[in-house]
Scaffold this motif. Structure first.
Motif, short mmCIF file in Angstrom:
data_model
loop_
_atom_site.label_atom_id
_atom_site.label_comp_id
_atom_site.label_asym_id
_atom_site.label_seq_id
_atom_site.Cartn_x
_atom_site.Cartn_y
_atom_site.Cartn_z
N VAL A 69 0.86 -1.07 0.23
CA VAL A 69 0.08 0.14 -0.04
C VAL A 69 0.82 0.97 -0.01
O VAL A 69 0.70 2.25 -0.55
CB VAL A 69 -0.93 -0.05 0.99
N GLN A 70 1.92 1.21 0.65
CA GLN A 70 2.89 2.57 0.76
C GLN A 70 3.52 2.63 -0.58
O GLN A 70 3.68 3.88 -0.96
CB GLN A 70 3.92 2.18 1.84
N LEU A 71 3.86 1.63 -0.94
CA LEU A 71 4.59 1.65 -2.49
C LEU A 71 3.54 2.37 -3.45
O LEU A 71 3.77 3.47 -4.30
CB LEU A 71 4.96 0.42 -3.24
N PHE A 72 2.26 1.74 -3.48
CA PHE A 72 1.08 2.57 -4.45
C PHE A 72 0.99 3.86 -4.16
O PHE A 72 0.84 4.69 -5.00
CB PHE A 72 -0.04 1.72 -4.28
N PHE A 73 0.89 4.22 -2.96
CA PHE A 73 0.61 5.73 -2.32
C PHE A 73 2.02 6.69 -2.92
O PHE A 73 1.42 7.79 -3.54
CB PHE A 73 0.49 5.96 -0.77
N LEU A 74 2.79 6.08 -2.54
CA LEU A 74 4.08 7.00 -2.89
C LEU A 74 4.52 7.21 -4.35
O LEU A 74 4.86 8.13 -4.73
CB LEU A 74 5.52 6.54 -2.36
N PHE A 75 4.07 6.14 -5.14
CA PHE A 75 4.43 6.36 -6.41
C PHE A 75 3.08 6.72 -7.21
O PHE A 75 3.72 7.43 -8.31
CB PHE A 75 4.64 4.76 -6.97
N TYR A 76 2.01 6.58 -6.94
CA TYR A 76 0.92 6.93 -7.74
C TYR A 76 0.10 8.00 -7.25
O TYR A 76 -0.54 8.79 -7.69
CB TYR A 76 -0.27 5.69 -8.06
N VAL A 77 0.11 8.35 -5.91
CA VAL A 77 -0.49 9.35 -5.11
C VAL A 77 0.20 10.73 -4.99
O VAL A 77 -0.14 11.81 -5.24
CB VAL A 77 -0.97 9.11 -3.92
N LEU A 78 1.61 10.43 -4.60
CA LEU A 78 2.16 11.71 -4.50
C LEU A 78 2.49 12.63 -5.70
O LEU A 78 2.44 13.70 -5.76
CB LEU A 78 3.65 11.54 -4.00
N TRP A 81 -0.01 15.71 -6.09
CA TRP A 81 0.49 16.44 -5.23
C TRP A 81 1.70 17.25 -5.60
O TRP A 81 2.08 18.24 -5.05
CB TRP A 81 0.59 15.91 -3.80
N GLY A 82 2.24 17.07 -6.96
CA GLY A 82 3.47 17.65 -7.53
C GLY A 82 4.65 17.00 -7.06
O GLY A 82 5.92 17.47 -7.15
N LEU A 83 4.60 15.79 -6.51
CA LEU A 83 5.90 15.39 -5.82
C LEU A 83 6.36 13.87 -6.90
O LEU A 83 5.70 13.04 -6.60
CB LEU A 83 5.91 14.82 -4.41
N THR A 84 7.22 13.91 -7.75
CA THR A 84 7.44 12.90 -8.49
C THR A 84 8.86 12.41 -8.31
O THR A 84 9.82 13.21 -8.29
CB THR A 84 7.23 13.20 -10.14
N PHE A 85 8.91 11.24 -8.20
CA PHE A 85 10.47 10.49 -8.03
C PHE A 85 10.48 9.17 -9.10
O PHE A 85 9.40 8.73 -9.30
CB PHE A 85 10.66 10.11 -6.51
N SER A 86 11.84 8.88 -9.08
CA SER A 86 11.85 7.93 -10.10
C SER A 86 11.43 6.50 -9.53
O SER A 86 11.16 6.54 -7.96
CB SER A 86 13.44 7.58 -10.43
N ALA A 87 11.11 5.56 -9.98
CA ALA A 87 10.59 4.23 -9.65
C ALA A 87 11.47 3.68 -8.46
O ALA A 87 11.06 3.23 -7.29
CB ALA A 87 10.36 3.19 -10.60
N LEU A 88 12.72 3.61 -8.79
CA LEU A 88 13.59 2.96 -8.00
C LEU A 88 13.91 3.95 -6.72
O LEU A 88 13.91 3.37 -5.64
CB LEU A 88 15.02 3.06 -8.70
N ALA A 89 14.05 5.12 -6.79
CA ALA A 89 14.14 5.95 -5.66
C ALA A 89 12.71 5.85 -4.59
O ALA A 89 13.12 5.99 -3.66
CB ALA A 89 14.30 7.56 -6.04
#
Length: 216
Positions: A69-78, A81-89
């Motif tokens: 759930v945390q992975l999905f939230f960080l990668f798809y929800v952030l 809100w304008g916060l985008t990081f690479s998949a590995l990061a």
């Protein structure tokens, strides 16, 4: 079913690429979890409840939320809100943050295992609090918990396949990609299964040797 060694040979270049990504994720995630875990532990020992309470809420929330759930939230929800990081990061941060709530408990146990006499000796020598922690308490506590921290590294290794769901091409991601391209699933999945077993076994042997050395 017929085993195809040619498929294994064709998969190996992708396997090595996936292995490097897996080891990178484990190494960086471990470093993050060890650092954050120590920070959480020290913050929870502060006298101020205005510090302890928020830290306790955050760590309990992270510990009791599935890593997936945390992975999905960080990668798809952030990104919304304008916060985008690479998949590995994103994967490294998620796995490091998640496991920091467990290493936090390991550090706590290590600190509590330091004899009371060590605290009393530091007080008798009139050592500053910072010096007491850095020169007396933490060196002894961390030495005691290294084997336990190593067990969490192995657990992290086994959880890295989850990073595939956010497009990280680790070993499982590479195997899945190869299988979809060549319609051969047995060989690549077997190879990575054996790889996980071998790496975990070697890591456990290293931990046992380290533990014996620390006990001396």
């Amino acid at each position: 079913m017929k085993w195809d060694w040619n498929a294994v040979s064709d998969f190996m270049p992708q396997f090595w690429q996936g292995l490097l990504v897996t080891l990178e994720a484990v190494a960086l995630g471990s470093l993050l979890s060890f650092t954050l875990g120590l920070v959480w532990t020290l913050l929870m020992r502060t006298p101020s409840r205005w510090v302890r309470w928020p830290v306790g809420v955050v760590t309990e929330f992270v510990r009791n939320t599935p890593l997936l759930v945390q992975l999905f939230f960080l990668f798809y929800v952030l990104p919304e809100w304008g916060l985008t990081f690479s998949a590995l990061a994103t994967g490294v941060f998620a796995i490091g943050l998640h496991y920091s709530t467990y290493t936090m408990q390991v550090y706590r146990a290590g600190i509590e295992a330091v004899p009371v006499g060590q605290w009393e000796a530091a007080t008798a020598l009139n050592l500053p609090l910072r010096r007491t922690w850095t020169a007396v308490i933490l060196p002894q506590a961390i030495r005691r918990v290294i084997p336990a921290l190593g067990n969490y590294v192995i657990s992290m290794l086994k959880d890295t396949p989850m990073l595939m769901v956010i497009t990280v091409l680790d070993m499982l991601g590479r195997a899945r990609l190869f299988s979809q391209q060549h319609f051969q699933f047995t060989e690549p999945l077997t190879v990575i299964g054996v790889a996980f077993i071998v790496i975990s076994y070697l890591a456990s042997l290293l931990l046992r040797a380290l533990e014996r050395r620390l006990v001396r």
